[in-house]
Design a protein around this motif. Structure first.
Motif, PDB file in Angstrom:
ATOM      1  N   LEU A   1       0.811  -1.215   0.000  1.00  0.00           N
ATOM      2  CA  LEU A   1       0.000   0.000   0.000  1.00  0.00           C
ATOM      3  C   LEU A   1       0.847   1.268   0.000  1.00  0.00           C
ATOM      4  CD1 LEU A   1      -2.836  -1.191   2.390  1.00  0.00           C
ATOM      5  CD2 LEU A   1      -2.961  -0.858  -0.068  1.00  0.00           C
TER       6      LEU A   1
ATOM      7  N   LYS B   1       3.438   1.604  -1.812  1.00  0.00           N
ATOM      8  CA  LYS B   1       3.733   1.814  -3.237  1.00  0.00           C
ATOM      9  C   LYS B   1       2.570   2.485  -3.964  1.00  0.00           C
ATOM     10  CE  LYS B   1       6.868  -2.146  -3.535  1.00  0.00           C
ATOM     11  NZ  LYS B   1       7.081  -3.513  -4.108  1.00  0.00           N
ATOM     12  N   LYS B   2       1.375   2.369  -3.383  1.00  0.00           N
ATOM     13  CA  LYS B   2       0.193   3.008  -3.974  1.00  0.00           C
ATOM     14  C   LYS B   2       0.068   4.474  -3.554  1.00  0.00           C
ATOM     15  CE  LYS B   2      -1.585  -0.842  -5.774  1.00  0.00           C
ATOM     16  NZ  LYS B   2      -1.902  -1.027  -7.208  1.00  0.00           N
TER      17      LYS B   2
ATOM     18  N   GLU C   1      -5.371  -5.073  -2.659  1.00  0.00           N
ATOM     19  CA  GLU C   1      -6.012  -4.203  -3.659  1.00  0.00           C
ATOM     20  C   GLU C   1      -7.368  -3.712  -3.172  1.00  0.00           C
ATOM     21  OE1 GLU C   1      -6.155  -6.427  -7.277  1.00  0.00           O
ATOM     22  OE2 GLU C   1      -3.967  -6.498  -7.480  1.00  0.00           O
TER      23      GLU C   1
ATOM     24  N   ASP D   1      -6.654  -0.905  -0.836  1.00  0.00           N
ATOM     25  CA  ASP D   1      -6.243   0.263  -1.614  1.00  0.00           C
ATOM     26  C   ASP D   1      -7.446   1.015  -2.166  1.00  0.00           C
ATOM     27  OD1 ASP D   1      -4.690   2.032  -3.316  1.00  0.00           O
ATOM     28  OD2 ASP D   1      -5.136   0.665  -4.971  1.00  0.00           O
ATOM     29  N   LYS D   2      -8.470   0.271  -2.594  1.00  0.00           N
ATOM     30  CA  LYS D   2      -9.632   0.874  -3.242  1.00  0.00           C
ATOM     31  C   LYS D   2     -10.818   1.090  -2.291  1.00  0.00           C
ATOM     32  CE  LYS D   2      -8.364  -1.285  -7.649  1.00  0.00           C
ATOM     33  NZ  LYS D   2      -8.772  -2.279  -8.677  1.00  0.00           N
TER      34      LYS D   2
END
Length: 218
Positions: free
Chosen positions: A28, A30-31, A161, A164-165
């Motif tokens: 996360l 990296k996001k 993911e 992240d979203k």
């Protein structure tokens, strides 16, 4: 970008629960998310810094071991403390990670259910979790040491993911990663564990053939 608090509720600061959190945090980060990792046990006598971190976070990710069907008792004490300080709870998203020695996930799912109940009672948004078996085998070593590591890593990435979203992560995500043990092996494992339990009871002077006092009517 979200402010994400990663909370390790294991007594071991470098154990398997930490390894899973670290993987999540690296993914996360990296996001572009702001990530903060804290350990519960150094703060047991004074939870103020943890409460402050919870109050500043947009998303909470709790990771810990399964002790007798759920997280360690001190995790429950933390949740009770947060429930008593509602000023830091402002509808944050919560995800849970729980790992244990048994290979099948249903043994450990109660921990996630506890987090879901806490969220409903305290106005947070429970978004799901990830259950991993065979965690005791790792003893803090990399996930790649597990026999089903490729499945676990793939499904963990899907779980990350979802975080992240801000999406809900369904139970199918971690169920796909479970280690499938043949029924014959289950029978051998059960027999071995029962014999070990009987041996330990006998070593403590307990008659295993004696009827349980809870079943004896007065």
């Amino acid at each position: 970008m979200k402010n994400i608090l990663f909370l390790n509720v294991s007594p071991r600061q470098k154990g398997t629960s930490f390894v899973l959190l670290q993987m999540c945090m690296e993914s996360l980060s990296k996001k572009g998310h702001k990530c903060n990792l804290m350990h519960l046990y150094p703060h047991l006598n004074d939870l103020r810094s943890l409460r402050e971190a919870v109050g500043c976070a947009d998303t909470l990710v709790i990771s810990g071991p399964c002790y007798i069907n759920t997280y360690p008792a001190d995790t429950i004490a933390l949740l009770e403390d947060l429930a008593g300080h509602r000023e830091v709870l402002r509808g944050q998203n919560m995800y849970g990670i729980i790992q244990g020695g048994m290979p099948y996930p249903h043994t450990h799912e109660n921990g996630l259910s506890m987090l879901e109940i806490f969220c409903k009672k305290c106005g947070l948004t429970y978004k799901g979790g990830f259950v991993m078996g065979l965690g005791a085998i790792l003893n803090g070593q990399p996930i790649t040491n597990l026999p089903n590591s490729k499945k676990i890593i793939k499904q963990l990435q899907i779980f990350f993911e979802h975080i992240d979203k801000d999406e809900e992560s369904p139970i199918q995500v971690y169920q796909e990663a479970r280690f499938k043990v043949p029924s014959l092996v289950y029978r051998v494992m059960a027999g071995t564990m029962n014999r070990k339990i009987d041996k330990d009871l006998k070593n403590h002077g307990i008659d295993i053939k004696r009827k349980s006092p809870y079943l004896i009517s007065e």
